[in-house]
Design an enzyme around this catalytic site. Structure first.
Site: not given
Length: 328
Positions: A65-67, A137, A237, A269
């Protein structure tokens, strides 16, 4: 500024664990870093190899993940270490982030990385008949997009470099699968609407990159190609609410796919991906993943049961304080 401060304190509290994982990542002989899988600068993946690979090992292809902005393959080092300790090869796939690329580029990169794993993992001691796909994510969203896109292509008779049938199961950790319904939520959380729509290639592309909507409108042939889908989500979350996974599971089941949801009561989360593995002991999420991977392998289950208990990497007071401060 308050979120940046919270993130800084959060990172400082967990730093003892990050340092140990970082040392493992850079110096362990079990980690093969930056294997090239494509032509783009970010087309690299890391492999985490178990010490005992006397027979072909199950494989997890993992999209971090990592937006959609700060994703990086090394973010999967802790999970890679924990699963490798239990006899699983983990391939952490890197991909272009925004603004280097938009969602179409990310999905394309992930798919190319999955293709590399499917077609080459036997050369690294992996079992090509036991490949699992996982994302966390934003990575869960990207991996689900790649999986659905591949199923649509295959059912339509288009040429493909890897087959959905090569994937034994998909694990989605704390993901969002209907982007339409999350735009406002992300805006309130600080991922502003204009930026997010730029990442997603405009409002007109939201349906295309919403696996839930794709599944809802797909043919029976497409759905029939999908592997079992297991979504995992903490009930507390706030970055992506657990209802996002619940709705996707409901849609998949209605469409005829094999899908189930595992909820982790009271988990945030980052709890199930960071704090719990840093705590040591038997991590619930890792144990659930292992129980599915080894469901038909009694020998592997016995080896897992006899494996040493993972040691603690961060003191409990630091984990509890980090959880309270976490901006995620």
């Amino acid at each position: 500024m308050s979120q940046l401060l919270a993130l800084t304190i959060y990172a400082i509290l967990l730093m003892p664990g990050f340092i140990q994982v970082g040392y493992y990542y850079f110096f362990s002989s079990q980690v093969r870093r930056s294997i090239v899988y494509g032509d783009q600068p970010r087309n690299r993946l890391d492999l985490y190899i178990p010490e005992d690979n006397s027979r072909p090992c199950p494989v997890v292809a993992f999209v971090t993940g990592g937006a959609w902005i700060i994703g990086y393959k090394a973010w999967g080092a802790l999970l890679g270490r924990r699963l490798a300790e239990r006899g699983i090869i983990v391939a952490c796939i890197d991909y272009r982030n925004f603004p280097q690329g938009t969602i179409g580029d990310m999905v394309s990169d992930a798919s190319q990385g999955i293709s590399f794993v499917c077609n080459n993992i036997a050369g690294y001691g992996g079992d090509p008949n036991q490949i699992y796909l996982m994302g966390q994510s934003a990575g869960a969203h990207i991996a689900a997009c790649a999986l659905m896109e591949q199923a649509v292509k295959e059912s339509g008779g288009h040429p493909v470099s890897w087959s959905v049938t090569q994937i034994k199961a998909y694990f989605g950790l704390s993901g969002g699968y209907n982007i339409h319904s999350l735009v406002d939520h992300f805006h309130e959380r600080g991922l502003y609407r204009s930026l997010f729509l730029s990442i997603m290639e405009g409002e007109e592309s939201l349906s295309r990159y919403s696996p839930e909507i794709v599944a809802k409108t797909s043919s029976a042939e497409t759905i029939g190609l999908l592997p079992p889908i297991v979504l995992m989500h903490g009930t507390e979350d706030y970055s992506i609410p657990s209802s996002a996974s619940q709705t996707f599971v409901d849609i998949l089941q209605q469409a005829g796919a094999q899908a189930k949801l595992l909820l982790y009561e009271g988990k945030t989360h980052t709890d199930i991906f960071l704090q719990d593995p840093l705590r040591g002991g038997r991590d619930p999420l890792v144990e659930d993943v292992l129980s599915i991977i080894h469901a038909d392998d009694a020998i592997a289950r016995q080896k897992v049961a006899l494996a040493p208990t993972p040691r603690r990497l961060v003191f409990e007071w630091q984990l509890k304080l980090a959880r309270q401060i976490s901006p995620f």
